[in-house]
Design a protein around this motif. Structure first.
Motif, short mmCIF file in Angstrom:
data_model
loop_
_atom_site.label_atom_id
_atom_site.label_comp_id
_atom_site.label_asym_id
_atom_site.label_seq_id
_atom_site.Cartn_x
_atom_site.Cartn_y
_atom_site.Cartn_z
N ASP A 189 -9.24 -9.66 7.80
CA ASP A 189 -9.06 -9.86 6.36
C ASP A 189 -7.82 -10.73 6.14
O ASP A 189 -6.78 -10.49 6.75
CB ASP A 189 -8.91 -8.52 5.66
CG ASP A 189 -8.98 -8.63 4.14
OD1 ASP A 189 -8.18 -9.41 3.58
OD2 ASP A 189 -9.80 -7.94 3.53
N LEU A 208 0.84 -1.18 0.00
CA LEU A 208 0.00 0.00 0.00
C LEU A 208 0.88 1.23 0.00
O LEU A 208 2.00 1.19 0.50
CB LEU A 208 -0.89 0.02 1.25
CG LEU A 208 -1.92 -1.10 1.38
CD1 LEU A 208 -2.64 -0.97 2.71
CD2 LEU A 208 -2.93 -1.06 0.25
N LEU A 222 -3.85 4.07 8.22
CA LEU A 222 -4.48 2.86 8.76
C LEU A 222 -3.92 2.51 10.13
O LEU A 222 -4.65 2.18 11.05
CB LEU A 222 -4.26 1.68 7.79
CG LEU A 222 -5.13 1.65 6.54
CD1 LEU A 222 -4.67 0.53 5.63
CD2 LEU A 222 -6.59 1.47 6.90
N ALA A 279 -5.69 -10.75 3.93
CA ALA A 279 -4.51 -10.02 3.45
C ALA A 279 -3.63 -9.52 4.59
O ALA A 279 -2.45 -9.22 4.37
CB ALA A 279 -4.95 -8.83 2.59
N ASN A 280 -4.17 -9.44 5.81
CA ASN A 280 -3.36 -8.99 6.93
C ASN A 280 -2.32 -10.02 7.36
O ASN A 280 -1.42 -9.70 8.15
CB ASN A 280 -4.25 -8.61 8.12
CG ASN A 280 -4.89 -7.26 7.93
OD1 ASN A 280 -4.24 -6.33 7.48
ND2 ASN A 280 -6.17 -7.14 8.25
N VAL A 292 -4.82 -3.81 5.97
CA VAL A 292 -6.05 -3.46 5.26
C VAL A 292 -7.15 -3.19 6.28
O VAL A 292 -6.97 -3.43 7.48
CB VAL A 292 -6.48 -4.57 4.28
CG1 VAL A 292 -5.43 -4.77 3.21
CG2 VAL A 292 -6.75 -5.87 5.02
#
Length: 272
Positions: free
Chosen positions: A155, A3, A11, A157-158, A150
């Protein structure tokens, strides 16, 4: 998944916590090949983006007889971005009657000074540590704090991240990838956890010819279970399992609490 830096910062800082200090306390059971070895206790205090951590380990039985029975570590720094930025780290450990103390001072995750007493022995097969290996790293205790990457805390993706660790002598990566999501019920926490598969990648400071080095680099039987902390953007381990040359080593939380009242259970209902 990568990101933009500004997105990671927003975040991570959005829910680190209020200016009022909050404390996570976690008790862990340690076992090897199903045999209990001892316990560990972790206390982590958060005040805004700042953190302080204290870890104590007490071994029992044969493990205590062989190693002296205890060790301790501390770490502190700031959480800003995809990983903590440690400012100080110290650990004292015992192994086969010997004791070693490592102290590290850091500037936003870059090593400024290291003291190891007694010094690490020079060996022909030890891979030299380069200057670049001391930059943008986390110490082994700060590595236990993982800012969410995220929006959804659980999630998948973490899980997907590379943790660059330097312990004062050796630099290595821990590569995490998503495995599955589980529901757990433990004293102090009932809710979802991310199960991440883990791989070890040696960078420098290790003994290249040691069988244990090759074993760990080839090891595909490692995992970490990550629990989201209520009201923060942090994930913390509740279980770490690593296949060793003598069996499976497991460090698993037996009791958890988090909040201004350090005896308060971790709440799953407020997870974002």
């Amino acid at each position: 998944m990568r990101l933009p830096l500004f997105a990671l910062l927003s975040l991570a800082l959005a829910g680190i916590g209020s200016a009022e200090a909050q404390t996570l306390k976690a008790d862990y059971d340690i076992s090897l090949a199903g045999i209990p070895l001892g316990t560990a206790d972790l206390s982590s205090t958060f005040e805004g983006p700042k953190y302080k951590m204290q870890l104590g380990v007490k071994l029992t039985g044969i493990a205590k007889m062989l190693t002296g029975g205890k060790g301790a570590a501390t770490a502190s720094g700031n959480i800003a971005g995809a990983q903590p930025q440690p400012a100080a780290f110290a650990v004292t450990s015992r192994s086969s009657g010997d004791q070693r103390t490592v102290r590290m001072g850091l500037n936003a995750g870059t090593v400024a000074a290291v003291e190891i007493v007694p010094p690490i022995d020079e060996k022909p097969d030890r891979v030299p540590v380069k200057d670049a290996d001391r930059k943008s790293i986390v110490d082994p205790i700060s590595a236990l704090l993982m800012p969410a990457l995220v929006g959804g805390m659980t999630d998948s993706a973490n899980c997907n991240r590379v943790i660059p660790v330097f312990d004062g002598a050796a630099r290595f990566d821990i590569v995490l990838t998503y495995g599955e999501t589980k529901q757990i019920d433990k004293p102090g926490y009932n809710g979802p956890v991310l199960v991440c598969n883990a791989r070890y990648v040696a960078i420098s400071g290790h003994r290249a010819l040691r069988p244990s080095t090759k074993f760990m680099e080839d090891n595909k039987d490692m995992s970490v279970w990550l629990m989201p902390l209520e009201g923060t953007r942090l994930l913390v381990p509740v279980r770490i399992a690593v296949r060793t040359m003598v069996g499976m080593s497991v460090v698993e939380a037996s009791n958890l609490s988090f909040g201004k009242d350090s005896n308060a259970p971790v709440q799953a209902g407020a997870i974002r």
